[in-house]
Design an enzyme around this catalytic site. Structure first.
Site, PDB file in Angstrom:
ATOM      1  N   LYS A   4       3.899  40.878 -43.968  1.00  0.00           N
ATOM      2  CA  LYS A   4       3.871  41.210 -42.541  1.00  0.00           C
ATOM      3  C   LYS A   4       5.176  40.766 -41.898  1.00  0.00           C
ATOM      4  O   LYS A   4       5.576  39.596 -42.005  1.00  0.00           O
ATOM      5  CB  LYS A   4       2.700  40.469 -41.905  1.00  0.00           C
ATOM      6  CG  LYS A   4       2.069  41.168 -40.752  1.00  0.00           C
ATOM      7  CD  LYS A   4       0.785  40.465 -40.399  1.00  0.00           C
ATOM      8  CE  LYS A   4       0.177  41.021 -39.159  1.00  0.00           C
ATOM      9  NZ  LYS A   4      -0.879  40.145 -38.657  1.00  0.00           N
TER      10      LYS A   4
HETATM   11  C1  E4P Z   1      -3.293  41.203 -36.782  1.00  0.00           C
HETATM   12  O1  E4P Z   1      -2.597  41.762 -37.569  1.00  0.00           O
HETATM   13  C2  E4P Z   1      -2.767  40.604 -35.551  1.00  0.00           C
HETATM   14  O2  E4P Z   1      -1.931  39.531 -35.835  1.00  0.00           O
HETATM   15  C3  E4P Z   1      -3.923  40.195 -34.679  1.00  0.00           C
HETATM   16  O3  E4P Z   1      -4.825  41.279 -34.608  1.00  0.00           O
HETATM   17  C4  E4P Z   1      -3.524  39.713 -33.311  1.00  0.00           C
HETATM   18  O4  E4P Z   1      -4.687  39.536 -32.562  1.00  0.00           O
HETATM   19  P1  E4P Z   1      -4.730  38.689 -31.200  1.00  0.00           P
HETATM   20  O5  E4P Z   1      -3.961  39.437 -30.168  1.00  0.00           O
HETATM   21  O6  E4P Z   1      -6.191  38.610 -30.877  1.00  0.00           O
HETATM   22  O7  E4P Z   1      -4.112  37.353 -31.499  1.00  0.00           O
END
Ligand code: E4P
Length: 218
Positions: free
Chosen positions: A87
């Site tokens: 990522k």
């Molecule tokens: C996933 O890939 C993201 O990092 C995550 O969904 C972020 O979610 P949040 O905005 O609830 O922290």
């Protein structure tokens, strides 16, 4: 549409996996911190455990923000398991890193996406997944689902292969809307996935069927 769970919590991943509908997992540094996992060795062991459990794509985020650092981390993460997806944030060095990793056949998830322009660049770079943050856009009084719709239109017109992974999901309704507007994948907390099951008429109907069965059996 694929279903990913957005957590690093083993119990929740196990429960989602037991439903039989789980395709993968997304994590981020905040979610890992919530599990109290400290130190590189322990973090890597935790990713390995998730990969073994899920047998599907597991996003693990780099901490570096420079090109060399991101690549170094990406290679180490990719060594953990064939299921790891690296990522990478949508910044200048991130785009360069995604290009290089794509050339080398390492899967990537381009994260922290908040605009269609960022989505175009990530697709050009060859990201495997693109993560627009729906909930955070809604939090800022804008419309996260409109972004999913716009990106889906652009990717269809341009024939981009990058999969749209609707992230930062906060409700079951957002999962339904993401499906409607063309997301290839949603990543969500377990509660929003389980929330899809809920309908009062299902509960009432089931209660009546079971009551009638009991009556007919004397
Ligand atoms: C996933 O890939 C993201 O990092 C995550 O969904 C972020 O979610 P949040 O905005 O609830 O922290």
């Amino acid at each position: 549409m694929k279903f990913f769970i957005d957590t690093a919590n083993i119990d929740q991943i196990t429960e989602a996996k037991s439903l039989g509908i789980l395709d993968g997992v997304t994590t981020n540094p905040s979610l890992m911190a919530m599990e109290g996992i400290k130190g590189k060795d322990n973090i890597f062991k935790h990713y390995a455990k998730i990969c073994d459990l899920v047998q599907g794509d597991v996003s693990a985020e780099v901490i570096s923000t420079d090109y060399e650092g991101m690549l170094r981390e990406a290679y180490e993460l990719a060594e953990i398991s064939e299921h790891i997806v690296v990522k990478i944030p949508i910044i200048k060095d991130g785009i360069k890193a995604i290009c290089k990793l794509n050339d080398e056949g390492i899967k990537t998830n381009c994260t922290l996406v908040f605009s269609a322009g960022q989505a175009i660049l990530a697709a050009k770079a060859g990201a495997t997944y693109l993560s627009p943050f729906i909930g955070r856009i809604d939090d800022s009084n804008w419309d996260g689902m409109l972004l999913i719709k716009e990106i889906a239109e652009i990717y269809a017109v341009q024939g981009y292969d990058t999969m749209i992974l609707a992230a930062s999901i906060r409700s079951s309704r957002q999962i339904v809307d993401a499906a409607r507007y063309g997301a290839d994948v949603i990543t969500s907390p377990l509660s929003s996935i389980l929330g899809l099951l809920k309908h009062p008429l299902t509960d009432l109907g089931l209660e009546k069927f079971l009551a009638d069965h009991r009556k007919s059996q004397g």
